[in-house]
Design a protein around this motif. Structure first.
Motif, PDB file in Angstrom:
ATOM      1  N   LEU A  36      -6.775  -4.589   5.548  1.00  0.00           N
ATOM      2  CA  LEU A  36      -5.357  -4.918   5.333  1.00  0.00           C
ATOM      3  C   LEU A  36      -5.190  -5.698   4.030  1.00  0.00           C
ATOM      4  O   LEU A  36      -4.245  -5.483   3.271  1.00  0.00           O
ATOM      5  N   VAL A  39      -5.427  -3.265   0.984  1.00  0.00           N
ATOM      6  CA  VAL A  39      -4.213  -2.464   0.755  1.00  0.00           C
ATOM      7  C   VAL A  39      -3.148  -3.341   0.097  1.00  0.00           C
ATOM      8  O   VAL A  39      -2.498  -2.936  -0.879  1.00  0.00           O
ATOM      9  N   GLU A  40      -3.014  -4.566   0.586  1.00  0.00           N
ATOM     10  CA  GLU A  40      -2.021  -5.478   0.004  1.00  0.00           C
ATOM     11  C   GLU A  40      -2.338  -5.759  -1.461  1.00  0.00           C
ATOM     12  O   GLU A  40      -1.458  -5.727  -2.321  1.00  0.00           O
ATOM     13  N   MET A  43      -1.453  -2.767  -3.599  1.00  0.00           N
ATOM     14  CA  MET A  43       0.006  -2.650  -3.776  1.00  0.00           C
ATOM     15  C   MET A  43       0.497  -3.682  -4.800  1.00  0.00           C
ATOM     16  O   MET A  43       1.339  -3.380  -5.645  1.00  0.00           O
ATOM     17  N   GLU A  46      -0.431  -2.586  -8.284  1.00  0.00           N
ATOM     18  CA  GLU A  46       0.443  -1.512  -8.757  1.00  0.00           C
ATOM     19  C   GLU A  46       1.741  -2.086  -9.332  1.00  0.00           C
ATOM     20  O   GLU A  46       2.202  -1.673 -10.382  1.00  0.00           O
TER      21      GLU A  46
ATOM     22  N   PRO B 119       0.250  -1.956  10.645  1.00  0.00           N
ATOM     23  CA  PRO B 119      -0.018  -3.316  11.111  1.00  0.00           C
ATOM     24  C   PRO B 119       0.353  -4.389  10.098  1.00  0.00           C
ATOM     25  O   PRO B 119       0.163  -5.569  10.350  1.00  0.00           O
ATOM     26  N   SER B 120       0.874  -3.984   8.915  1.00  0.00           N
ATOM     27  CA  SER B 120       1.218  -4.982   7.893  1.00  0.00           C
ATOM     28  C   SER B 120       2.308  -4.432   6.983  1.00  0.00           C
ATOM     29  O   SER B 120       2.545  -3.219   6.933  1.00  0.00           O
ATOM     30  N   ALA B 122       2.297  -4.363   3.681  1.00  0.00           N
ATOM     31  CA  ALA B 122       1.747  -3.597   2.551  1.00  0.00           C
ATOM     32  C   ALA B 122       1.511  -2.145   2.947  1.00  0.00           C
ATOM     33  O   ALA B 122       1.826  -1.222   2.184  1.00  0.00           O
ATOM     34  N   ILE B 123       0.974  -1.928   4.141  1.00  0.00           N
ATOM     35  CA  ILE B 123       0.740  -0.549   4.581  1.00  0.00           C
ATOM     36  C   ILE B 123       2.070   0.154   4.850  1.00  0.00           C
ATOM     37  O   ILE B 123       2.229   1.340   4.560  1.00  0.00           O
ATOM     38  N   LYS B 125       4.817  -0.354   3.174  1.00  0.00           N
ATOM     39  CA  LYS B 125       5.318   0.033   1.848  1.00  0.00           C
ATOM     40  C   LYS B 125       4.571   1.241   1.308  1.00  0.00           C
ATOM     41  O   LYS B 125       5.166   2.149   0.732  1.00  0.00           O
ATOM     42  N   LEU B 126       3.259   1.235   1.505  1.00  0.00           N
ATOM     43  CA  LEU B 126       2.425   2.333   1.012  1.00  0.00           C
ATOM     44  C   LEU B 126       2.846   3.668   1.623  1.00  0.00           C
ATOM     45  O   LEU B 126       3.070   4.653   0.913  1.00  0.00           O
ATOM     46  N   ARG B 129       6.303   4.905   0.526  1.00  0.00           N
ATOM     47  CA  ARG B 129       6.269   5.520  -0.802  1.00  0.00           C
ATOM     48  C   ARG B 129       5.721   6.933  -0.748  1.00  0.00           C
ATOM     49  O   ARG B 129       6.099   7.800  -1.532  1.00  0.00           O
ATOM     50  N   LYS B 130       4.819   7.170   0.198  1.00  0.00           N
ATOM     51  CA  LYS B 130       4.233   8.516   0.334  1.00  0.00           C
ATOM     52  C   LYS B 130       5.145   9.456   1.124  1.00  0.00           C
ATOM     53  O   LYS B 130       4.760  10.576   1.429  1.00  0.00           O
TER      54      LYS B 130
END
Lengths: 76, 315
Positions: A36, A39-40, A43, A46, B119-120, B122-123, B125-126, B129-130
Protein backbone atom coordinates in the motif's frame (compact mmCIF):
# COMPACT_ATOMS: atom_id res chain seq x y z
CA UNK A 1 18.19 18.64 -7.30
CA UNK A 2 18.50 15.17 -8.84
CA UNK A 3 15.61 12.75 -9.25
CA UNK A 4 17.13 10.63 -6.48
CA UNK A 5 17.17 13.64 -4.13
CA UNK A 6 13.51 14.32 -4.84
CA UNK A 7 12.56 10.68 -4.25
CA UNK A 8 14.49 10.75 -0.97
CA UNK A 9 12.75 13.97 0.03
CA UNK A 10 9.37 12.39 -0.61
CA UNK A 11 10.23 9.22 1.29
CA UNK A 12 11.42 11.25 4.26
CA UNK A 13 8.45 13.60 4.18
CA UNK A 14 5.61 11.17 3.43
CA UNK A 15 6.88 7.90 4.88
CA UNK A 16 9.11 9.02 7.75
CA UNK A 17 12.08 7.11 6.34
CA UNK A 18 15.54 7.89 7.75
CA UNK A 19 17.32 9.99 5.12
CA UNK A 20 20.67 8.23 5.54
CA UNK A 21 19.10 4.79 5.20
CA UNK A 22 17.81 5.48 1.67
CA UNK A 23 20.16 4.22 -1.03
CA UNK A 24 19.63 3.52 -4.72
CA UNK A 25 19.73 -0.19 -3.95
CA UNK A 26 17.25 0.01 -1.04
CA UNK A 27 14.27 -2.29 -1.52
CA UNK A 28 10.80 -1.44 -0.22
CA UNK A 29 11.24 -4.08 2.47
CA UNK A 30 14.53 -2.42 3.54
CA UNK A 31 12.57 0.78 4.08
CA UNK A 32 9.70 -1.07 5.82
CA UNK A 33 7.22 -0.11 3.10
CA UNK A 34 4.37 -2.48 2.23
CA UNK A 35 2.45 -2.74 -1.02
CA UNK A 36 0.00 0.00 0.00
CA UNK A 37 2.90 2.35 0.80
CA UNK A 38 4.54 1.74 -2.56
CA UNK A 39 1.35 2.44 -4.53
CA UNK A 40 0.94 5.68 -2.59
CA UNK A 41 4.57 6.59 -3.23
CA UNK A 42 4.25 5.98 -6.96
CA UNK A 43 1.05 8.04 -7.15
CA UNK A 44 2.77 10.91 -5.32
CA UNK A 45 5.79 10.70 -7.63
CA UNK A 46 3.51 10.85 -10.66
CA UNK A 47 1.94 14.06 -9.35
CA UNK A 48 5.34 15.49 -8.45
CA UNK A 49 6.99 14.80 -11.82
CA UNK A 50 3.91 15.01 -14.07
CA UNK A 51 4.55 11.60 -15.60
CA UNK A 52 2.90 8.17 -15.59
CA UNK A 53 4.67 5.26 -13.93
CA UNK A 54 3.59 1.68 -14.45
CA UNK A 55 3.34 0.19 -10.98
CA UNK A 56 4.56 -3.37 -11.46
CA UNK A 57 7.05 -5.95 -10.27
CA UNK A 58 9.92 -4.30 -12.13
CA UNK A 59 9.97 -1.48 -9.56
CA UNK A 60 11.76 -3.23 -6.72
CA UNK A 61 14.19 -0.61 -5.45
CA UNK A 62 14.57 3.14 -5.09
CA UNK A 63 17.00 2.99 -8.05
CA UNK A 64 14.34 1.28 -10.23
CA UNK A 65 11.92 4.11 -9.51
CA UNK A 66 14.55 6.79 -10.16
CA UNK A 67 15.36 5.19 -13.53
CA UNK A 68 11.66 4.90 -14.45
CA UNK A 69 11.09 8.57 -13.59
CA UNK A 70 14.10 9.68 -15.66
CA UNK A 71 12.86 7.64 -18.63
CA UNK A 72 9.40 9.16 -18.21
CA UNK A 73 10.85 12.66 -18.09
CA UNK A 74 12.86 12.06 -21.27
CA UNK A 75 9.71 10.99 -23.12
CA UNK A 76 7.80 14.04 -21.97
CA UNK B 1 -37.51 3.96 -1.95
CA UNK B 2 -33.74 4.23 -2.07
CA UNK B 3 -32.06 4.92 -5.38
CA UNK B 4 -28.42 5.87 -6.00
CA UNK B 5 -26.10 6.15 -9.02
CA UNK B 6 -25.05 2.51 -8.39
CA UNK B 7 -28.55 1.32 -9.35
CA UNK B 8 -28.32 2.98 -12.73
CA UNK B 9 -24.69 2.05 -13.28
CA UNK B 10 -25.30 -1.66 -12.72
CA UNK B 11 -28.94 -1.91 -13.79
CA UNK B 12 -30.11 -3.11 -10.37
CA UNK B 13 -33.04 -2.19 -8.10
CA UNK B 14 -31.17 -1.90 -4.79
CA UNK B 15 -27.60 -0.52 -4.54
CA UNK B 16 -26.19 -3.67 -2.98
CA UNK B 17 -23.54 -6.18 -4.00
CA UNK B 18 -23.07 -9.58 -2.45
CA UNK B 19 -19.45 -10.25 -1.47
CA UNK B 20 -17.48 -12.56 -3.75
CA UNK B 21 -16.62 -15.03 -1.01
CA UNK B 22 -14.33 -17.84 -2.14
CA UNK B 23 -15.78 -21.39 -1.82
CA UNK B 24 -19.13 -19.77 -0.91
CA UNK B 25 -20.26 -17.31 -3.58
CA UNK B 26 -21.52 -19.73 -6.22
CA UNK B 27 -24.08 -19.52 -9.00
CA UNK B 28 -27.06 -20.32 -6.76
CA UNK B 29 -26.34 -17.57 -4.23
CA UNK B 30 -25.39 -15.04 -6.91
CA UNK B 31 -28.59 -15.71 -8.87
CA UNK B 32 -30.72 -15.40 -5.71
CA UNK B 33 -29.18 -12.01 -4.89
CA UNK B 34 -29.58 -10.77 -8.47
CA UNK B 35 -33.19 -11.99 -8.56
CA UNK B 36 -33.72 -10.16 -5.28
CA UNK B 37 -32.73 -6.86 -6.89
CA UNK B 38 -29.06 -6.67 -5.90
CA UNK B 39 -25.93 -7.67 -7.76
CA UNK B 40 -24.97 -11.28 -7.12
CA UNK B 41 -21.34 -12.24 -7.50
CA UNK B 42 -19.67 -15.53 -8.32
CA UNK B 43 -16.22 -16.04 -6.84
CA UNK B 44 -13.59 -17.14 -9.36
CA UNK B 45 -11.37 -17.91 -6.33
CA UNK B 46 -8.40 -20.20 -7.04
CA UNK B 47 -10.27 -22.36 -9.54
CA UNK B 48 -9.53 -22.67 -13.24
CA UNK B 49 -11.36 -21.02 -16.11
CA UNK B 50 -13.67 -23.90 -16.91
CA UNK B 51 -15.02 -23.95 -13.37
CA UNK B 52 -15.86 -20.26 -13.74
CA UNK B 53 -17.45 -20.76 -17.16
CA UNK B 54 -19.69 -23.45 -15.77
CA UNK B 55 -20.78 -21.22 -12.85
CA UNK B 56 -21.49 -18.37 -15.27
CA UNK B 57 -23.70 -20.68 -17.34
CA UNK B 58 -25.52 -21.78 -14.19
CA UNK B 59 -26.21 -18.18 -13.14
CA UNK B 60 -27.57 -17.40 -16.59
CA UNK B 61 -29.93 -20.35 -16.34
CA UNK B 62 -31.23 -19.08 -12.99
CA UNK B 63 -31.59 -15.34 -13.68
CA UNK B 64 -31.80 -12.86 -16.52
CA UNK B 65 -30.68 -10.05 -14.19
CA UNK B 66 -27.16 -8.55 -14.16
CA UNK B 67 -24.53 -10.40 -12.12
CA UNK B 68 -20.80 -10.18 -11.60
CA UNK B 69 -17.66 -12.19 -11.00
CA UNK B 70 -15.12 -11.54 -8.27
CA UNK B 71 -11.57 -12.20 -9.34
CA UNK B 72 -8.94 -12.96 -6.75
CA UNK B 73 -5.82 -11.46 -8.30
CA UNK B 74 -3.49 -13.82 -6.44
CA UNK B 75 -5.13 -16.86 -8.10
CA UNK B 76 -2.76 -19.00 -10.19
CA UNK B 77 -5.45 -18.97 -12.91
CA UNK B 78 -5.95 -15.20 -12.95
CA UNK B 79 -4.92 -14.71 -16.62
CA UNK B 80 -7.23 -17.50 -17.73
CA UNK B 81 -10.27 -16.30 -15.77
CA UNK B 82 -9.63 -12.70 -16.85
CA UNK B 83 -10.00 -13.87 -20.45
CA UNK B 84 -13.14 -15.93 -19.77
CA UNK B 85 -14.80 -12.85 -18.28
CA UNK B 86 -14.37 -11.23 -21.70
CA UNK B 87 -15.47 -14.26 -23.72
CA UNK B 88 -18.56 -14.71 -21.59
CA UNK B 89 -19.39 -10.99 -21.61
CA UNK B 90 -19.85 -10.87 -17.84
CA UNK B 91 -21.47 -7.49 -17.06
CA UNK B 92 -19.49 -6.62 -13.91
CA UNK B 93 -16.13 -7.63 -12.46
CA UNK B 94 -14.97 -6.93 -8.93
CA UNK B 95 -11.37 -7.60 -7.98
CA UNK B 96 -9.57 -8.30 -4.74
CA UNK B 97 -6.15 -9.13 -3.33
CA UNK B 98 -4.03 -6.96 -5.61
CA UNK B 99 -3.82 -4.33 -8.31
CA UNK B 100 -6.06 -5.09 -11.32
CA UNK B 101 -4.54 -2.36 -13.56
CA UNK B 102 -3.03 -4.73 -16.12
CA UNK B 103 -6.41 -6.30 -17.00
CA UNK B 104 -8.55 -3.19 -16.89
CA UNK B 105 -8.02 -1.93 -20.42
CA UNK B 106 -9.09 -5.22 -22.00
CA UNK B 107 -12.12 -5.53 -19.71
CA UNK B 108 -13.25 -1.98 -20.38
CA UNK B 109 -12.79 -2.44 -24.13
CA UNK B 110 -15.15 -5.43 -23.85
CA UNK B 111 -17.76 -3.22 -22.17
CA UNK B 112 -17.29 -4.78 -18.74
CA UNK B 113 -17.75 -2.59 -15.68
CA UNK B 114 -14.79 -2.95 -13.36
CA UNK B 115 -15.20 -2.35 -9.63
CA UNK B 116 -12.02 -3.05 -7.66
CA UNK B 117 -11.95 -3.53 -3.91
CA UNK B 118 -9.60 -0.84 -2.57
CA UNK B 119 -7.95 -0.74 0.85
CA UNK B 120 -6.47 2.77 0.52
CA UNK B 121 -7.01 6.13 -1.18
CA UNK B 122 -3.92 5.75 -3.40
CA UNK B 123 -5.18 2.49 -4.87
CA UNK B 124 -8.63 4.04 -5.32
CA UNK B 125 -7.06 6.89 -7.30
CA UNK B 126 -4.96 4.48 -9.33
CA UNK B 127 -7.91 2.33 -10.45
CA UNK B 128 -10.12 5.37 -11.03
CA UNK B 129 -7.51 6.67 -13.45
CA UNK B 130 -7.45 3.30 -15.20
CA UNK B 131 -11.20 3.56 -15.81
CA UNK B 132 -12.87 1.79 -12.91
CA UNK B 133 -16.67 2.32 -12.91
CA UNK B 134 -16.77 2.44 -9.11
CA UNK B 135 -14.69 1.25 -6.17
CA UNK B 136 -15.48 -0.86 -3.15
CA UNK B 137 -13.93 0.68 -0.03
CA UNK B 138 -13.65 -2.28 2.29
CA UNK B 139 -12.82 -1.72 5.94
CA UNK B 140 -11.03 -4.12 8.25
CA UNK B 141 -14.30 -5.10 9.98
CA UNK B 142 -15.06 -7.37 7.08
CA UNK B 143 -14.48 -11.09 6.89
CA UNK B 144 -11.72 -12.84 4.98
CA UNK B 145 -8.73 -10.87 3.74
CA UNK B 146 -8.68 -7.49 5.45
CA UNK B 147 -6.77 -4.23 5.56
CA UNK B 148 -6.00 -2.13 8.63
CA UNK B 149 -8.29 0.84 8.05
CA UNK B 150 -11.85 0.67 9.34
CA UNK B 151 -14.93 1.32 7.20
CA UNK B 152 -15.74 4.43 9.25
CA UNK B 153 -12.34 5.96 8.46
CA UNK B 154 -11.80 4.59 4.94
CA UNK B 155 -15.11 5.34 3.21
CA UNK B 156 -15.15 9.16 3.55
CA UNK B 157 -11.48 9.35 2.59
CA UNK B 158 -12.01 7.29 -0.55
CA UNK B 159 -15.10 9.39 -1.37
CA UNK B 160 -12.89 12.49 -1.20
CA UNK B 161 -10.14 10.89 -3.28
CA UNK B 162 -12.15 9.83 -6.35
CA UNK B 163 -15.00 11.15 -8.51
CA UNK B 164 -16.54 7.73 -9.21
CA UNK B 165 -19.20 6.09 -6.99
CA UNK B 166 -17.97 4.43 -3.81
CA UNK B 167 -19.46 1.21 -2.45
CA UNK B 168 -18.83 0.60 1.24
CA UNK B 169 -18.05 -2.82 2.68
CA UNK B 170 -17.10 -4.18 6.07
CA UNK B 171 -19.24 -4.06 9.20
CA UNK B 172 -22.60 -3.67 7.47
CA UNK B 173 -25.37 -6.17 8.08
CA UNK B 174 -28.56 -4.14 8.43
CA UNK B 175 -30.31 -0.93 7.46
CA UNK B 176 -28.49 1.11 10.07
CA UNK B 177 -25.15 0.19 8.54
CA UNK B 178 -26.39 1.15 5.09
CA UNK B 179 -27.70 4.49 6.34
CA UNK B 180 -24.41 5.16 8.12
CA UNK B 181 -22.20 4.58 5.09
CA UNK B 182 -24.52 6.64 2.90
CA UNK B 183 -23.92 9.47 5.35
CA UNK B 184 -20.17 8.94 4.87
CA UNK B 185 -20.61 9.47 1.13
CA UNK B 186 -21.02 5.92 -0.19
CA UNK B 187 -23.70 5.26 -2.80
CA UNK B 188 -23.80 1.51 -2.44
CA UNK B 189 -22.94 -1.33 -0.09
CA UNK B 190 -21.41 -4.76 -0.30
CA UNK B 191 -22.44 -7.38 2.27
CA UNK B 192 -20.87 -10.77 2.79
CA UNK B 193 -21.56 -12.11 6.25
CA UNK B 194 -25.32 -11.53 6.16
CA UNK B 195 -25.58 -13.51 2.92
CA UNK B 196 -23.72 -16.45 4.48
CA UNK B 197 -27.00 -17.43 6.12
CA UNK B 198 -29.19 -16.76 3.08
CA UNK B 199 -31.33 -19.81 2.35
CA UNK B 200 -29.73 -20.08 -1.09
CA UNK B 201 -26.19 -20.06 0.34
CA UNK B 202 -24.74 -23.55 0.08
CA UNK B 203 -22.12 -23.15 2.79
CA UNK B 204 -21.93 -26.03 5.34
CA UNK B 205 -24.63 -26.16 8.04
CA UNK B 206 -22.01 -25.84 10.80
CA UNK B 207 -20.70 -22.62 9.20
CA UNK B 208 -24.20 -21.11 9.19
CA UNK B 209 -24.84 -22.14 12.79
CA UNK B 210 -21.59 -20.53 13.87
CA UNK B 211 -22.51 -17.24 12.19
CA UNK B 212 -25.97 -17.26 13.76
CA UNK B 213 -24.42 -17.90 17.18
CA UNK B 214 -21.48 -15.47 16.90
CA UNK B 215 -21.19 -12.57 19.33
CA UNK B 216 -19.35 -9.26 19.06
CA UNK B 217 -15.98 -10.50 20.29
CA UNK B 218 -15.96 -13.78 18.42
CA UNK B 219 -13.72 -12.85 15.47
CA UNK B 220 -9.98 -12.38 15.25
CA UNK B 221 -7.41 -11.85 12.51
CA UNK B 222 -4.93 -14.57 11.67
CA UNK B 223 -2.02 -14.36 9.25
CA UNK B 224 -0.71 -10.89 10.12
CA UNK B 225 2.79 -12.32 10.31
CA UNK B 226 2.46 -13.63 6.73
CA UNK B 227 1.45 -10.20 5.44
CA UNK B 228 -2.10 -11.15 4.54
CA UNK B 229 -4.37 -10.96 7.59
CA UNK B 230 -7.67 -12.81 7.47
CA UNK B 231 -10.67 -12.21 9.73
CA UNK B 232 -12.11 -15.46 11.03
CA UNK B 233 -14.19 -16.83 13.88
CA UNK B 234 -12.16 -17.80 16.97
CA UNK B 235 -12.44 -21.54 16.44
CA UNK B 236 -9.97 -24.12 17.78
CA UNK B 237 -8.18 -23.89 14.42
CA UNK B 238 -7.89 -20.08 14.60
CA UNK B 239 -6.59 -20.23 18.17
CA UNK B 240 -3.99 -22.80 17.22
CA UNK B 241 -2.96 -20.69 14.22
CA UNK B 242 -2.53 -17.61 16.42
CA UNK B 243 -0.39 -19.56 18.84
CA UNK B 244 1.83 -20.75 16.01
CA UNK B 245 2.01 -17.22 14.62
CA UNK B 246 3.64 -16.00 17.83
CA UNK B 247 6.01 -18.96 17.99
CA UNK B 248 9.26 -17.90 16.32
CA UNK B 249 10.47 -21.49 16.03
CA UNK B 250 7.77 -22.09 13.40
CA UNK B 251 8.72 -20.93 9.90
CA UNK B 252 6.44 -18.93 7.63
CA UNK B 253 6.34 -21.90 5.27
CA UNK B 254 5.11 -24.17 8.06
CA UNK B 255 2.49 -21.58 8.99
CA UNK B 256 1.33 -21.26 5.36
CA UNK B 257 1.11 -25.03 5.11
CA UNK B 258 -0.93 -25.23 8.32
CA UNK B 259 -3.43 -22.68 6.91
CA UNK B 260 -3.64 -24.23 3.44
CA UNK B 261 -7.10 -25.44 2.45
CA UNK B 262 -8.65 -24.15 5.68
CA UNK B 263 -11.43 -22.09 4.06
CA UNK B 264 -12.46 -25.05 1.96
CA UNK B 265 -12.50 -27.23 5.09
CA UNK B 266 -14.85 -24.74 6.77
CA UNK B 267 -17.13 -23.95 3.83
CA UNK B 268 -17.52 -27.44 2.41
CA UNK B 269 -16.94 -29.72 5.39
CA UNK B 270 -17.75 -27.54 8.42
CA UNK B 271 -14.53 -28.87 9.98
CA UNK B 272 -13.83 -26.98 13.21
CA UNK B 273 -10.39 -28.48 13.71
CA UNK B 274 -9.03 -27.57 10.28
CA UNK B 275 -11.42 -24.90 9.05
CA UNK B 276 -11.12 -21.11 8.78
CA UNK B 277 -14.64 -19.76 9.28
CA UNK B 278 -14.21 -16.36 7.69
CA UNK B 279 -16.75 -13.69 8.60
CA UNK B 280 -17.03 -10.06 9.56
CA UNK B 281 -17.20 -8.44 12.99
CA UNK B 282 -20.87 -7.79 12.31
CA UNK B 283 -21.74 -11.52 12.48
CA UNK B 284 -23.36 -10.92 15.87
CA UNK B 285 -26.11 -8.92 14.13
CA UNK B 286 -26.87 -11.81 11.82
CA UNK B 287 -29.52 -13.83 13.62
CA UNK B 288 -31.92 -15.33 11.11
CA UNK B 289 -31.93 -17.34 7.95
CA UNK B 290 -33.95 -15.84 5.12
CA UNK B 291 -34.13 -15.96 1.35
CA UNK B 292 -31.62 -13.50 -0.17
CA UNK B 293 -34.44 -11.41 -1.66
CA UNK B 294 -35.98 -10.97 1.78
CA UNK B 295 -32.64 -9.94 3.31
CA UNK B 296 -32.28 -7.25 0.66
CA UNK B 297 -35.80 -5.82 0.84
CA UNK B 298 -35.74 -5.87 4.65
CA UNK B 299 -32.45 -4.03 5.07
CA UNK B 300 -33.34 -1.35 2.55
CA UNK B 301 -36.72 -0.79 4.15
CA UNK B 302 -34.88 -0.35 7.43
CA UNK B 303 -32.26 1.93 5.86
CA UNK B 304 -34.99 4.14 4.49
CA UNK B 305 -36.57 4.51 7.92
CA UNK B 306 -33.22 5.31 9.53
CA UNK B 307 -32.34 7.85 6.85
CA UNK B 308 -35.75 9.54 7.11
CA UNK B 309 -35.30 9.83 10.87
CA UNK B 310 -31.78 11.16 10.48
CA UNK B 311 -32.78 14.74 11.07
CA UNK B 312 -34.07 14.07 14.58
CA UNK B 313 -30.77 15.25 16.11
CA UNK B 314 -30.90 18.54 14.22
CA UNK B 315 -32.76 21.30 16.04
Amino acid sequence: MTTFDKVVELLVDAKDCEKDSIKLESTWADLSLDSLDTVELVMNLEDEFGIQLEMNESLKTVGDVVRAIDEGLEQK
Amino acid sequence: MIKTPICELLGIKYPILQGGMAWIADARLAAAVSNGGGLGLISAMNADGEHLRSEINKVRALTDKPFGVNIMLMSPYVDEVAQIIIEEKVPVVTTGAGNPAKYMEAWRAAGIKVIPVVPSTAIAKLVARKGASAVIAEGGESGGHVGEITTMALVPQVCDAVDIPVIAAGGIADGRGIAAVFMLGASGVQLGTRFLVAEECGVHRTYKDKILKAKDIDTTTTGKRLGHPVRVLKTPFAKEFLKMEYDSSISNEELEAFGGGSLRAAALLGDEKKGSFMCGQIAALVNKEQPASQIISEIFEEAEKVLCGGTKCVI
